[in-house]
Design a protein around this motif. Structure first.
Motif, PDB file in Angstrom:
ATOM      1  N   LYS A 129       0.589   2.213  -5.683  1.00 62.91           N
ATOM      2  CA  LYS A 129       0.313   0.921  -5.072  1.00 62.91           C
ATOM      3  C   LYS A 129       0.393   1.009  -3.558  1.00 62.91           C
ATOM      4  CE  LYS A 129      -0.114  -3.612  -6.028  1.00 62.91           C
ATOM      5  NZ  LYS A 129      -0.949  -4.232  -7.062  1.00 62.91           N
ATOM      6  N   ARG A 130       1.411   1.687  -3.064  1.00 64.76           N
ATOM      7  CA  ARG A 130       1.642   1.755  -1.631  1.00 64.76           C
ATOM      8  C   ARG A 130       0.675   2.683  -0.913  1.00 64.76           C
ATOM      9  NH1 ARG A 130       6.747   4.861   0.911  1.00 64.76           N
ATOM     10  NH2 ARG A 130       5.311   6.575   0.431  1.00 64.76           N
ATOM     11  N   ASP A 131       0.504   3.883  -1.470  1.00 63.39           N
ATOM     12  CA  ASP A 131      -0.232   4.930  -0.774  1.00 63.39           C
ATOM     13  C   ASP A 131      -1.689   5.035  -1.186  1.00 63.39           C
ATOM     14  OD1 ASP A 131       2.143   5.576   0.477  1.00 63.39           O
ATOM     15  OD2 ASP A 131       2.626   7.210  -0.895  1.00 63.39           O
ATOM     16  N   GLY A 132      -2.043   4.488  -2.355  1.00 63.10           N
ATOM     17  CA  GLY A 132      -3.409   4.608  -2.852  1.00 63.10           C
ATOM     18  C   GLY A 132      -3.653   5.854  -3.670  1.00 63.10           C
ATOM     19  N   TYR A 133      -2.614   6.689  -3.836  1.00 58.50           N
ATOM     20  CA  TYR A 133      -2.740   7.892  -4.653  1.00 58.50           C
ATOM     21  C   TYR A 133      -1.357   8.282  -5.156  1.00 58.50           C
ATOM     22  CZ  TYR A 133      -0.584  10.951  -1.169  1.00 58.50           C
ATOM     23  OH  TYR A 133       0.314  11.555  -0.312  1.00 58.50           O
ATOM     24  N   VAL A 134      -1.330   9.125  -6.180  1.00 59.58           N
ATOM     25  CA  VAL A 134      -0.076   9.667  -6.680  1.00 59.58           C
ATOM     26  C   VAL A 134      -0.368  11.040  -7.276  1.00 59.58           C
ATOM     27  CG1 VAL A 134      -0.297   8.618  -8.983  1.00 59.58           C
ATOM     28  CG2 VAL A 134       1.980   9.168  -8.078  1.00 59.58           C
ATOM     29  N   VAL A 135       0.564  11.972  -7.082  1.00 58.80           N
ATOM     30  CA  VAL A 135       0.447  13.324  -7.633  1.00 58.80           C
ATOM     31  C   VAL A 135       1.251  13.412  -8.920  1.00 58.80           C
ATOM     32  CG1 VAL A 135       0.985  15.767  -7.259  1.00 58.80           C
ATOM     33  CG2 VAL A 135       0.045  14.398  -5.398  1.00 58.80           C
ATOM     34  N   LEU A 136       0.664  14.033  -9.940  1.00 56.31           N
ATOM     35  CA  LEU A 136       1.312  14.247 -11.233  1.00 56.31           C
ATOM     36  C   LEU A 136       1.599  15.739 -11.373  1.00 56.31           C
ATOM     37  CD1 LEU A 136      -1.152  12.133 -13.403  1.00 56.31           C
ATOM     38  CD2 LEU A 136       0.867  11.339 -12.161  1.00 56.31           C
ATOM     39  N   ARG A 185      -3.582   7.957   4.086  1.00 55.46           N
ATOM     40  CA  ARG A 185      -2.574   7.338   3.215  1.00 55.46           C
ATOM     41  C   ARG A 185      -2.435   5.846   3.498  1.00 55.46           C
ATOM     42  NH1 ARG A 185       3.368   7.029   3.173  1.00 55.46           N
ATOM     43  NH2 ARG A 185       3.383   7.854   5.292  1.00 55.46           N
ATOM     44  N   GLY A 186      -2.535   5.038   2.444  1.00 53.79           N
ATOM     45  CA  GLY A 186      -2.337   3.602   2.551  1.00 53.79           C
ATOM     46  C   GLY A 186      -3.542   2.814   3.036  1.00 53.79           C
ATOM     47  N   ALA A 187      -4.662   3.492   3.320  1.00 52.66           N
ATOM     48  CA  ALA A 187      -5.814   2.797   3.899  1.00 52.66           C
ATOM     49  C   ALA A 187      -6.677   2.090   2.867  1.00 52.66           C
ATOM     50  CB  ALA A 187      -6.671   3.784   4.697  1.00 52.66           C
ATOM     51  N   HIS A 188      -6.343   2.210   1.591  1.00 51.47           N
ATOM     52  CA  HIS A 188      -7.152   1.565   0.555  1.00 51.47           C
ATOM     53  C   HIS A 188      -7.173   0.050   0.704  1.00 51.47           C
ATOM     54  CE1 HIS A 188      -3.024   1.808  -0.705  1.00 51.47           C
ATOM     55  NE2 HIS A 188      -3.207   1.028  -1.754  1.00 51.47           N
ATOM     56  N   GLU A 189      -6.049  -0.536   1.141  1.00 56.01           N
ATOM     57  CA  GLU A 189      -6.006  -1.988   1.307  1.00 56.01           C
ATOM     58  C   GLU A 189      -6.852  -2.425   2.502  1.00 56.01           C
ATOM     59  OE1 GLU A 189      -4.966  -3.338  -1.146  1.00 56.01           O
ATOM     60  OE2 GLU A 189      -3.171  -2.383  -1.959  1.00 56.01           O
ATOM     61  N   SER A 190      -6.891  -1.606   3.559  1.00 51.82           N
ATOM     62  CA  SER A 190      -7.751  -1.903   4.712  1.00 51.82           C
ATOM     63  C   SER A 190      -9.215  -1.879   4.317  1.00 51.82           C
ATOM     64  CB  SER A 190      -7.493  -0.891   5.839  1.00 51.82           C
ATOM     65  OG  SER A 190      -6.162  -0.941   6.289  1.00 51.82           O
ATOM     66  N   VAL A 191      -9.590  -0.911   3.474  1.00 50.26           N
ATOM     67  CA  VAL A 191     -10.972  -0.808   3.020  1.00 50.26           C
ATOM     68  C   VAL A 191     -11.344  -2.035   2.188  1.00 50.26           C
ATOM     69  CG1 VAL A 191     -12.549   0.522   1.566  1.00 50.26           C
ATOM     70  CG2 VAL A 191     -10.998   1.699   3.130  1.00 50.26           C
ATOM     71  N   GLY A 247      -2.537  -1.595 -16.043  1.00 45.49           N
ATOM     72  CA  GLY A 247      -1.152  -1.153 -16.064  1.00 45.49           C
ATOM     73  C   GLY A 247      -0.425  -1.316 -14.748  1.00 45.49           C
ATOM     74  N   MET A 248      -1.090  -1.898 -13.745  1.00 46.61           N
ATOM     75  CA  MET A 248      -0.457  -2.093 -12.440  1.00 46.61           C
ATOM     76  C   MET A 248      -0.138  -3.556 -12.182  1.00 46.61           C
ATOM     77  SD  MET A 248      -0.135   0.908 -10.982  1.00 46.61           S
ATOM     78  CE  MET A 248      -0.026   0.578  -9.222  1.00 46.61           C
ATOM     79  N   ARG A 249      -0.345  -4.402 -13.164  1.00 42.10           N
ATOM     80  CA  ARG A 249      -0.183  -5.839 -12.934  1.00 42.10           C
ATOM     81  C   ARG A 249       1.260  -6.235 -12.686  1.00 42.10           C
ATOM     82  NH1 ARG A 249      -5.160  -7.771 -13.890  1.00 42.10           N
ATOM     83  NH2 ARG A 249      -6.442  -6.834 -15.528  1.00 42.10           N
ATOM     84  N   ASP A 250       2.217  -5.394 -13.103  1.00 39.17           N
ATOM     85  CA  ASP A 250       3.623  -5.733 -12.919  1.00 39.17           C
ATOM     86  C   ASP A 250       4.177  -5.228 -11.587  1.00 39.17           C
ATOM     87  OD1 ASP A 250       3.344  -3.092 -13.659  1.00 39.17           O
ATOM     88  OD2 ASP A 250       5.232  -3.011 -14.762  1.00 39.17           O
ATOM     89  N   ILE A 251       3.314  -4.627 -10.759  1.00 40.76           N
ATOM     90  CA  ILE A 251       3.761  -4.098  -9.464  1.00 40.76           C
ATOM     91  C   ILE A 251       3.381  -5.086  -8.377  1.00 40.76           C
ATOM     92  CG2 ILE A 251       3.618  -2.185  -7.851  1.00 40.76           C
ATOM     93  CD1 ILE A 251       4.905  -1.461 -10.499  1.00 40.76           C
ATOM     94  N   ASP A 252       4.370  -5.586  -7.671  1.00 35.55           N
ATOM     95  CA  ASP A 252       4.157  -6.559  -6.604  1.00 35.55           C
ATOM     96  C   ASP A 252       3.883  -5.818  -5.309  1.00 35.55           C
ATOM     97  OD1 ASP A 252       4.115  -8.601  -4.800  1.00 35.55           O
ATOM     98  OD2 ASP A 252       6.216  -9.175  -5.044  1.00 35.55           O
ATOM     99  N   SER A 253       2.632  -5.880  -4.843  1.00 35.31           N
ATOM    100  CA  SER A 253       2.264  -5.120  -3.646  1.00 35.31           C
ATOM    101  C   SER A 253       3.050  -5.552  -2.421  1.00 35.31           C
ATOM    102  CB  SER A 253       0.760  -5.262  -3.374  1.00 35.31           C
ATOM    103  OG  SER A 253       0.413  -6.610  -3.148  1.00 35.31           O
TER     104      SER A 253
END
Length: 363
Positions: A15-22, A185-191, A345-351
């Motif tokens: 949510k915060r960064d726009g990506y996650v590593v598994l 990192r994090g620029a997805h919300e700006s886009v 599956g992200m609906r419970d995360i408050d941005s």
């Protein structure tokens, strides 16, 4: 790791960064089979319609995880196999080359490449860099192939889209300058906010729309399409990544070991970076889109599910016939302006609770 779901912490990072590593996402046997196939032709960047490649997503657990995280979606029938061969072996040459090169992050789906006309020729014709090509044939593809000039015949949308880019790592990419996939990192919300402003001003969305010049001037009288507009870039969070021998602090390298995977939003600006290591960099990318109930082409090979960044058109750019009750392009505009609406599956995360508080990552 358990690939059936992300942990709450991983969801917060996404949510915060726009990506996650598994980490350790891919069964070593599945990864080995794909690596062996790719190494048979190591110099190619392949659009791989091959079950061995598609198994990296469809049989690794990634598909199950993405169903929980995002929702139902058509399984990939194709993929982008991206092999970046090593360029420089000498450490001094590597440092000099890294300073000369400056990768530019982009958002997938746009008509991009070197314009066939020079800047002076465009200006002499009475056109401008901002609007060049905006009245062009919607069937036209980009200078290097790629995405169409326009997504729809009405020229409302100049950018193709999907929901998530899922990358599978098949070579260690921990040391700097190993050809890492890198992000703003994090620029997805700006886009997303930029797309909304374009929509609210009447569109179109993407290059050639409000505040996004279709072309930008480069050196030697050249013009290039597909560069993110300055007003968008200026709104990105001022994140930095600091590591010895990493020359682009505004870019965050996605550092992975073989068998790891990365999930990134379509709206997260990203780029490949030069591989100045001694080994080939091997990644496989799957472009995944949330299932659309009214779309008659879900899973159809003509679209190239898994590789296409313009899945409202055929992979080769042909227009598709849709029922009168379904407007695929308006639907895509709505999703691009509300990107979390495609993540069940992200609906419970408050941005609002996960703003970027650490602006610098140091290693």
């Amino acid at each position: 790791m358990n690939l059936r779901s992300l942990t709450p912490e991983q969801k917060c990072l996404l949510k915060r960064d726009g990506y996650v590593v598994l980490e350790d996402a891919i069964d070593p046997k599945i990864a080995a089979r794909a690596t062996e196939l790719i190494c048979q032709e190591p110099t190619r960047i392949v659009h791989g319609e091959n079950p061995t490649i598609n198994d990296l997503y469809n049989k690794s657990g990634l598909r199950v995880l993405m169903q929980e995280l995002m929702g139902e979606h058509s399984a990939p029938v194709n993929a982008q196999v991206a092999v970046t061969l090593p360029k420089f072996a000498d450490a001094v040459v590597r440092r000099q080359a890294s300073k000369a090169s400056h990768p530019q992050a982009h958002v997938d789906g746009g008509w991009s490449g070197l314009c066939p006309m020079k800047v002076s020729e465009i200006q002499a014709s009475g056109q401008t860099l901002a609007t060049w090509g905006c009245d062009g044939d919607p069937k036209s593809m980009g200078p290097a192939g790629g995405a169409p000039l326009w997504q729809d015949k009405e020229r409302r949308l100049a950018l193709g889209s999907y929901t998530a880019l899922v990358g599978v790592c098949l070579s260690d990419q921990i040391a700097p300058l190993a050809g890492q996939f890198a992000v703003r990192r994090g620029a997805h919300e700006s886009v997303e906010r930029f797309f909304r402003r374009q929509r609210d001003q009447g569109g179109p969305i993407g290059g050639g729309g409000p505040d996004w010049p279709r072309l930008q001037a480069l050196d030697q009288d050249n013009a290039f399409a597909g560069i993110m507009p300055p007003s968008m870039v200026d709104s990105y969070p001022k994140t930095r990544f600091e590591m010895d021998d990493w020359p682009w602090p505004e870019l965050t390298p996605v550092r992975m070991y073989k068998g790891d995977a990365v999930i990134a939003l379509h709206s997260l600006p990203h780029t490949a970076t030069p591989n100045m290591s001694d080994e080939p960099r091997m990644n496989v990318y799957f472009r995944i889109r949330r299932f659309r109930q009214q779309n008659p082409y879900e899973g159809d090979r003509v679209v190239g599910w898994g590789v296409s960044d313009h899945p409202d058109r055929a992979l080769n750019g042909d227009f598709l016939e849709y029922p009168a009750s379904y407007d695929p392009f308006q639907t895509s505009i709505e999703r691009m302006c509300d990107h979390w609406s495609e993540w069940d599956g992200m609906r419970d995360i408050d941005s609002a609770s996960y703003q970027l508080t650490e602006l610098t990552l140091s290693v």
